[in-house]
Scaffold this motif. Structure first.
Motif, mmCIF file in Angstrom:
data_model
loop_
_atom_site.group_PDB
_atom_site.id
_atom_site.type_symbol
_atom_site.label_atom_id
_atom_site.label_comp_id
_atom_site.label_asym_id
_atom_site.label_seq_id
_atom_site.Cartn_x
_atom_site.Cartn_y
_atom_site.Cartn_z
ATOM 1 N N LEU A 178 58.063 2.960 26.435
ATOM 2 C CA LEU A 178 58.889 2.233 25.464
ATOM 3 C C LEU A 178 58.034 1.866 24.266
ATOM 4 N N THR A 179 58.420 2.359 23.094
ATOM 5 C CA THR A 179 57.760 1.996 21.840
ATOM 6 C C THR A 179 58.617 0.969 21.122
ATOM 7 N N LEU A 180 57.994 -0.124 20.706
ATOM 8 C CA LEU A 180 58.705 -1.191 20.006
ATOM 9 C C LEU A 180 58.226 -1.283 18.564
ATOM 10 N N VAL A 181 59.177 -1.461 17.662
ATOM 11 C CA VAL A 181 58.869 -1.596 16.241
ATOM 12 C C VAL A 181 58.898 -3.080 15.890
ATOM 13 N N PHE A 182 57.740 -3.620 15.580
ATOM 14 C CA PHE A 182 57.559 -5.049 15.312
ATOM 15 C C PHE A 182 57.431 -5.322 13.817
ATOM 16 N N PRO A 183 57.681 -6.574 13.399
ATOM 17 C CA PRO A 183 57.269 -6.967 12.060
ATOM 18 C C PRO A 183 55.740 -6.917 11.992
ATOM 19 N N ALA A 184 55.214 -6.239 11.007
ATOM 20 C CA ALA A 184 53.775 -6.020 10.936
ATOM 21 C C ALA A 184 53.048 -7.238 10.390
ATOM 22 N N SER A 185 51.818 -7.415 10.840
ATOM 23 C CA SER A 185 50.958 -8.440 10.266
ATOM 24 C C SER A 185 50.758 -8.157 8.780
ATOM 25 N N PRO A 186 50.797 -9.189 7.954
ATOM 26 C CA PRO A 186 50.588 -8.969 6.514
ATOM 27 C C PRO A 186 49.168 -8.532 6.179
ATOM 28 N N ASP A 187 48.265 -8.622 7.139
ATOM 29 C CA ASP A 187 46.869 -8.249 6.893
ATOM 30 C C ASP A 187 46.597 -6.765 7.077
ATOM 31 N N LEU A 188 47.586 -6.000 7.525
ATOM 32 C CA LEU A 188 47.346 -4.591 7.823
ATOM 33 C C LEU A 188 47.251 -3.758 6.545
ATOM 34 N N PRO A 189 46.411 -2.723 6.565
ATOM 35 C CA PRO A 189 46.300 -1.846 5.386
ATOM 36 C C PRO A 189 47.549 -1.006 5.195
ATOM 37 N N ASP A 190 47.790 -0.592 3.973
ATOM 38 C CA ASP A 190 49.009 0.142 3.626
ATOM 39 C C ASP A 190 49.172 1.439 4.413
ATOM 40 N N HIS A 191 48.079 2.126 4.711
ATOM 41 C CA HIS A 191 48.220 3.429 5.365
ATOM 42 C C HIS A 191 48.814 3.316 6.770
ATOM 43 N N LEU A 192 48.714 2.142 7.379
ATOM 44 C CA LEU A 192 49.297 1.955 8.707
ATOM 45 C C LEU A 192 50.810 1.805 8.670
ATOM 46 N N LEU A 193 51.342 1.408 7.543
ATOM 47 C CA LEU A 193 52.747 1.016 7.472
ATOM 48 C C LEU A 193 53.651 2.040 6.812
ATOM 49 N N GLY A 194 53.098 2.984 6.087
ATOM 50 C CA GLY A 194 53.958 3.895 5.337
ATOM 51 C C GLY A 194 54.714 3.111 4.285
ATOM 52 N N SER A 195 56.025 3.291 4.238
ATOM 53 C CA SER A 195 56.841 2.588 3.241
ATOM 54 C C SER A 195 57.545 1.383 3.847
ATOM 55 N N THR A 196 57.109 0.931 5.040
ATOM 56 C CA THR A 196 57.797 -0.153 5.738
ATOM 57 C C THR A 196 56.906 -1.386 5.845
ATOM 58 N N SER A 197 57.469 -2.443 6.395
ATOM 59 C CA SER A 197 56.698 -3.650 6.716
ATOM 60 C C SER A 197 56.695 -3.864 8.227
ATOM 61 N N THR A 198 56.819 -2.754 8.956
ATOM 62 C CA THR A 198 56.857 -2.807 10.420
ATOM 63 C C THR A 198 55.776 -1.900 11.001
ATOM 64 N N ILE A 199 55.527 -2.088 12.301
ATOM 65 C CA ILE A 199 54.563 -1.237 12.994
ATOM 66 C C ILE A 199 55.073 -0.937 14.399
ATOM 67 N N ALA A 200 54.936 0.327 14.815
ATOM 68 C CA ALA A 200 55.447 0.794 16.100
ATOM 69 C C ALA A 200 54.311 0.830 17.119
ATOM 70 N N LEU A 201 54.505 0.125 18.238
ATOM 71 C CA LEU A 201 53.448 -0.036 19.228
ATOM 72 C C LEU A 201 53.951 0.271 20.633
ATOM 73 N N ARG A 202 53.042 0.755 21.471
ATOM 74 C CA ARG A 202 53.375 1.004 22.879
ATOM 75 C C ARG A 202 52.149 0.718 23.730
ATOM 76 N N MET A 203 52.382 0.216 24.919
ATOM 77 C CA MET A 203 51.321 0.054 25.910
ATOM 78 C C MET A 203 51.585 1.080 26.999
ATOM 79 N N SER A 204 50.691 2.053 27.129
ATOM 80 C CA SER A 204 50.902 3.188 28.020
ATOM 81 C C SER A 204 50.533 2.849 29.452
ATOM 82 N N ASN A 205 51.268 3.461 30.394
ATOM 83 C CA ASN A 205 50.890 3.331 31.804
ATOM 84 C C ASN A 205 50.182 4.578 32.316
ATOM 85 N N ALA A 206 49.806 5.471 31.404
ATOM 86 C CA ALA A 206 49.075 6.676 31.789
ATOM 87 C C ALA A 206 47.587 6.348 31.933
ATOM 88 N N HIS A 207 46.991 6.761 33.050
ATOM 89 C CA HIS A 207 45.585 6.439 33.309
ATOM 90 C C HIS A 207 44.675 7.013 32.231
#
Length: 198
Positions: free
Chosen positions: A82-111
């Motif tokens: 499950l990947t969740l799209v969160f409101p991004a920290s305002p401290d993040l660099p532009d290249h991480l966000l593209g044209s949005t103010s969100t960031i997509a994150l997942r915590m993997s269960n793959a070893h």
């Protein structure tokens, strides 16, 4: 595995197995590695990239806040596909966000993915190992056939059971929205949200 992590830390681009399909990994803090991923995939730079994280410490550094819906879904489905799209920290660099103010994150269960993140010392990108708009790679050979020597290293973790990516849910607004169907069914997402809506 150590060689793959070293490659990421030194600015390289790798392919590695996740709990879904194979992903393209790079150091999220390295703008040049990010640009290289967009170039080799033929992906629009306005779109952000999914990041795999190790846990709460990484999450806190990347998001502005964790909405209630995100907490509910994380409790049930993380670690997992499950990947969740969160409101991004305002401290993040532009290249991480593209044209949005969100960031997509997942915590993997793959070893393999989990070990790679620990060795790399932080989050790693996890966009699917394919050309933009094409089916994702289910094996190291699939990735090699498509990406070849345009990546620095391909880590073989066997064949993924199917080609479905992670389910992508936007929790950045007042109402969660499923942006991409995937391994976790929409009915399961909605059921969990309904059960915890009070």
């Amino acid at each position: 595995m150590v060689q793959t992590a070293d490659c990421i830390r030194s600015g390289g681009v790798v392919v590695y197995p996740t709990e879904t399909v194979y992903g393209i990994g790079a150091d999220p803090s390295n703008p040049s590695a990010f640009e290289r991923i967009f170039s080799l995939k033929g992906r629009e730079t306005e779109k952000g990239l999914i990041l795999l994280i190790r846990g709460g410490q990484d999450l806190d550094a990347l998001v502005a806040n964790v909405p209630r819906a995100a907490e509910v879904l994380m409790d049930v489905f993380w670690p997992g596909p499950l990947t969740l799209v969160f409101p991004a920290s305002p401290d993040l660099p532009d290249h991480l966000l593209g044209s949005t103010s969100t960031i997509a994150l997942r915590m993997s269960n793959a070893h393999v993915a989990g070990s790679l993140l620990q060795l790399a010392g932080g989050p790693v990108t996890s966009t699917s190992a394919n050309l933009s708009g094409r089916p994702p790679a289910r094996s190291a050979q699939d990735a090699a056939d498509v990406l070849g020597d345009r990546v620095d290293l391909i880590l073989d973790g066997g064949t993924a059971p199917d080609s479905r990516p992670s389910t992508l849910v936007d929790v950045s607004g007042p109402n969660p929205r499923i942006l991409r169907p995937g391994r976790i069914a929409e009915t399961d997402i909605n059921r969990v949200l309904r059960l915890n809506s009070d």
